[in-house]
Design a protein around this motif. Structure first.
Motif, short mmCIF file in Angstrom:
data_model
loop_
_atom_site.label_atom_id
_atom_site.label_comp_id
_atom_site.label_asym_id
_atom_site.label_seq_id
_atom_site.Cartn_x
_atom_site.Cartn_y
_atom_site.Cartn_z
N ALA A 101 0.50 -3.55 25.55
CA ALA A 101 2.04 -3.17 26.39
C ALA A 101 2.14 -3.35 27.62
N SER A 102 1.10 -2.62 28.42
CA SER A 102 1.13 -3.19 29.92
C SER A 102 1.52 -4.74 30.26
N ALA A 103 0.66 -5.26 29.92
CA ALA A 103 0.69 -6.96 30.43
C ALA A 103 2.44 -7.76 29.45
N THR A 104 2.48 -7.21 28.39
CA THR A 104 4.15 -7.09 28.18
C THR A 104 5.17 -7.07 29.10
N ILE A 105 4.86 -5.70 29.25
CA ILE A 105 6.46 -4.96 30.66
C ILE A 105 5.77 -5.63 32.02
N LEU A 106 4.20 -5.84 32.09
CA LEU A 106 4.25 -6.61 33.51
C LEU A 106 4.61 -7.84 33.83
N THR A 107 4.55 -8.91 33.18
CA THR A 107 5.00 -9.81 32.69
C THR A 107 6.66 -10.35 32.10
N SER A 108 7.14 -9.28 31.67
CA SER A 108 8.75 -9.66 31.05
C SER A 108 9.72 -9.22 32.61
N LEU A 109 8.54 -7.68 33.46
CA LEU A 109 9.58 -7.82 34.93
C LEU A 109 9.00 -8.49 35.66
N PHE A 110 7.84 -8.90 35.97
CA PHE A 110 7.47 -9.55 37.27
C PHE A 110 6.99 -11.38 37.04
N LEU A 111 7.62 -11.39 35.84
CA LEU A 111 6.29 -13.00 35.10
C LEU A 111 5.34 -12.99 35.21
N PHE A 112 5.29 -13.51 36.60
CA PHE A 112 3.64 -14.38 37.21
C PHE A 112 2.83 -13.23 37.76
N LEU A 113 3.31 -12.65 37.77
CA LEU A 113 2.61 -11.12 38.53
C LEU A 113 1.71 -10.14 37.55
N GLY A 114 2.81 -10.05 36.61
CA GLY A 114 1.98 -9.71 35.14
C GLY A 114 0.90 -10.70 33.97
N THR A 115 1.02 -11.92 34.60
CA THR A 115 -0.21 -12.91 34.01
C THR A 115 -2.06 -12.56 34.29
N PRO A 116 -1.60 -12.05 35.31
CA PRO A 116 -3.20 -11.56 35.22
C PRO A 116 -4.16 -10.33 33.97
N LEU A 117 -3.02 -9.92 33.94
CA LEU A 117 -3.04 -8.96 33.09
C LEU A 117 -3.41 -9.27 31.44
N LEU A 118 -2.71 -10.50 31.16
CA LEU A 118 -2.73 -11.36 30.45
C LEU A 118 -4.08 -12.04 29.73
N ARG A 119 -4.41 -12.89 31.46
CA ARG A 119 -5.22 -13.31 31.14
C ARG A 119 -6.57 -12.10 30.74
N ALA A 120 -6.84 -10.91 31.10
CA ALA A 120 -7.83 -10.02 31.03
C ALA A 120 -7.85 -9.81 29.32
N LEU A 121 -6.58 -9.96 29.07
CA LEU A 121 -6.13 -9.03 27.46
C LEU A 121 -6.80 -10.37 26.72
N ARG A 122 -6.21 -11.92 27.04
CA ARG A 122 -7.10 -12.41 26.07
C ARG A 122 -8.81 -12.51 26.49
N ASN A 123 -9.16 -12.23 28.12
CA ASN A 123 -11.22 -12.84 27.82
C ASN A 123 -11.20 -11.57 27.32
N VAL A 124 -11.24 -10.09 27.31
CA VAL A 124 -11.33 -8.95 26.68
C VAL A 124 -11.85 -8.72 24.49
N TYR A 125 -10.61 -8.94 24.54
CA TYR A 125 -10.51 -9.04 23.09
C TYR A 125 -9.81 -10.25 22.13
N GLY A 126 -10.20 -11.09 23.13
CA GLY A 126 -10.10 -12.48 21.89
C GLY A 126 -9.70 -13.67 21.69
N SER A 127 -9.61 -14.85 21.11
CA SER A 127 -8.42 -14.96 20.67
C SER A 127 -7.57 -14.68 19.74
N TRP A 128 -7.41 -14.45 18.31
CA TRP A 128 -6.63 -13.95 17.86
C TRP A 128 -6.13 -12.75 17.86
#
Length: 309
Positions: free
Chosen positions: A18-45
């Motif tokens: 939810a945090s990654a989605t909201i941050l990326t939706s509001l601030f675009l590139f400032l939210g993508t570090p959390l997207l990368r952390a999401l992919r790294n920690v929780y995996g591909s699927w």
């Protein structure tokens, strides 16, 4: 609760999502570090399925925000694709370029396909939207008087979208571990990832940058030549922004700048000084700021009897 149980916790996963989605939706590139952390920690699927579901939900809930939904999906794809390359040992500059191009194509082609299906003229809709926005921003002044036009903005839209994706990937690679730490996540380092502190644009790009800048303002050949050149120049400046960020990060390390001040400077750079940092990246081709900063830091260490400065 240990690091492993934090990783496996579904409530924590939904909080990060939810945090990654909201941050990326509001601030675009400032939210993508959390997207990368999401992919790294929780995996591909989990990463890919959640991205598709969120995009679908946005399209259903906000039919008028088709472009923005595809923009969110394109950023999701750019960050995820690059990590897929990394995990297979291909975390290179060219893998980053391919990830950006494939991600950007979604937000360029997706709305075009939807508009074609609905028998709408997307170009006309964009021009009308930009004209209305520019009229509001100009406070009633003539657009010709300001030297801008909706056609000019639409003509540069492809390169502007690519630049947004370049910046998004740059910030994701810069701030991913800090965002993971903020949410108490165990971030796993990938051996093949690009070392941003040493990042350098291939040398021949400098000539592409200079020639695209020249032909953007010198009319040679058909009218589309200057439009294409300007788009290429915008993309080159976006790529050199990546190198400028690397120079800035080395400067932070050399002067021991704290995390909070770094974040403030990043926000300032994105909001006001984008072109200046891109220019730093271009000048770095000749000056090599990082070598000079490291040399200065080594002298400071020596002057302070080997203390860590």
């Amino acid at each position: 609760m240990d690091a492993l149980s934090k990783k496996a916790s579904w409530p924590r996963f939904f909080l990060v999502l939810a945090s990654a989605t909201i941050l990326t939706s509001l601030f675009l590139f400032l939210g993508t570090p959390l997207l990368r952390a999401l992919r790294n920690v929780y995996g591909s699927w989990k990463y890919w399925i959640s991205g598709v579901l969120i995009t679908a939900a946005m399209l259903v809930a906000f039919p008028g925000a088709v472009i923005y939904a595809f923009l969110l999906l394109s950023l999701w794809v750019t960050i995820g694709l690059y990590q897929e390359f990394e995990e297979r040992g291909h975390g290179t500059f060219w893998a980053a370029c391919l990830s950006v191009l494939l991600g950007s194509s979604l937000v360029i082609l997706g709305p075009s396909i939807v508009a074609h299906t609905l028998k709408l003229d997307l170009s006309t809709l964009l021009k009308e939207s930009f004209e209305q926005l520019l009229q509001q921003l100009s406070s009633g002044r003539s657009l010709k008087e300001l030297g801008i036009s909706a056609e000019g903005i639409v003509g540069q839209l492809p390169s502007m979208l690519i630049v947004v994706h370049v910046m998004s990937l740059a910030f994701a690679l810069m701030l991913d571990r800090r965002m993971a730490q903020l949410f108490g996540l165990r971030y796993e380092k990938i051996a093949s990832e690009m070392k941003l502190l040493d990042f350098k644009v291939p040398d021949f790009f400098i000539w592409l940058t200079m020639f695209s800048f020249l032909f953007s303002f010198v009319k040679v050949g058909p009218g589309w030549t200057s439009v294409v050149s300007l788009n290429v120049f915008n993309v080159m400046m976006g790529i050199y922004f990546f190198q400028g960020l690397a120079v800035l990060e080395v400067g932070f390390l050399a002067f021991r700048i704290g995390s909070f001040v770094r974040l403030l400077i990043y926000v300032l750079v994105v909001g006001q000084l984008f072109f200046l940092l891109s220019l730093v990246g271009v000048i770095d081709y000749w000056v090599d700021f990082r070598r000079r900063l490291k040399k200065w830091r080594a002298k400071e260490k020596s002057r302070n009897n080997g203390e860590n400065v």
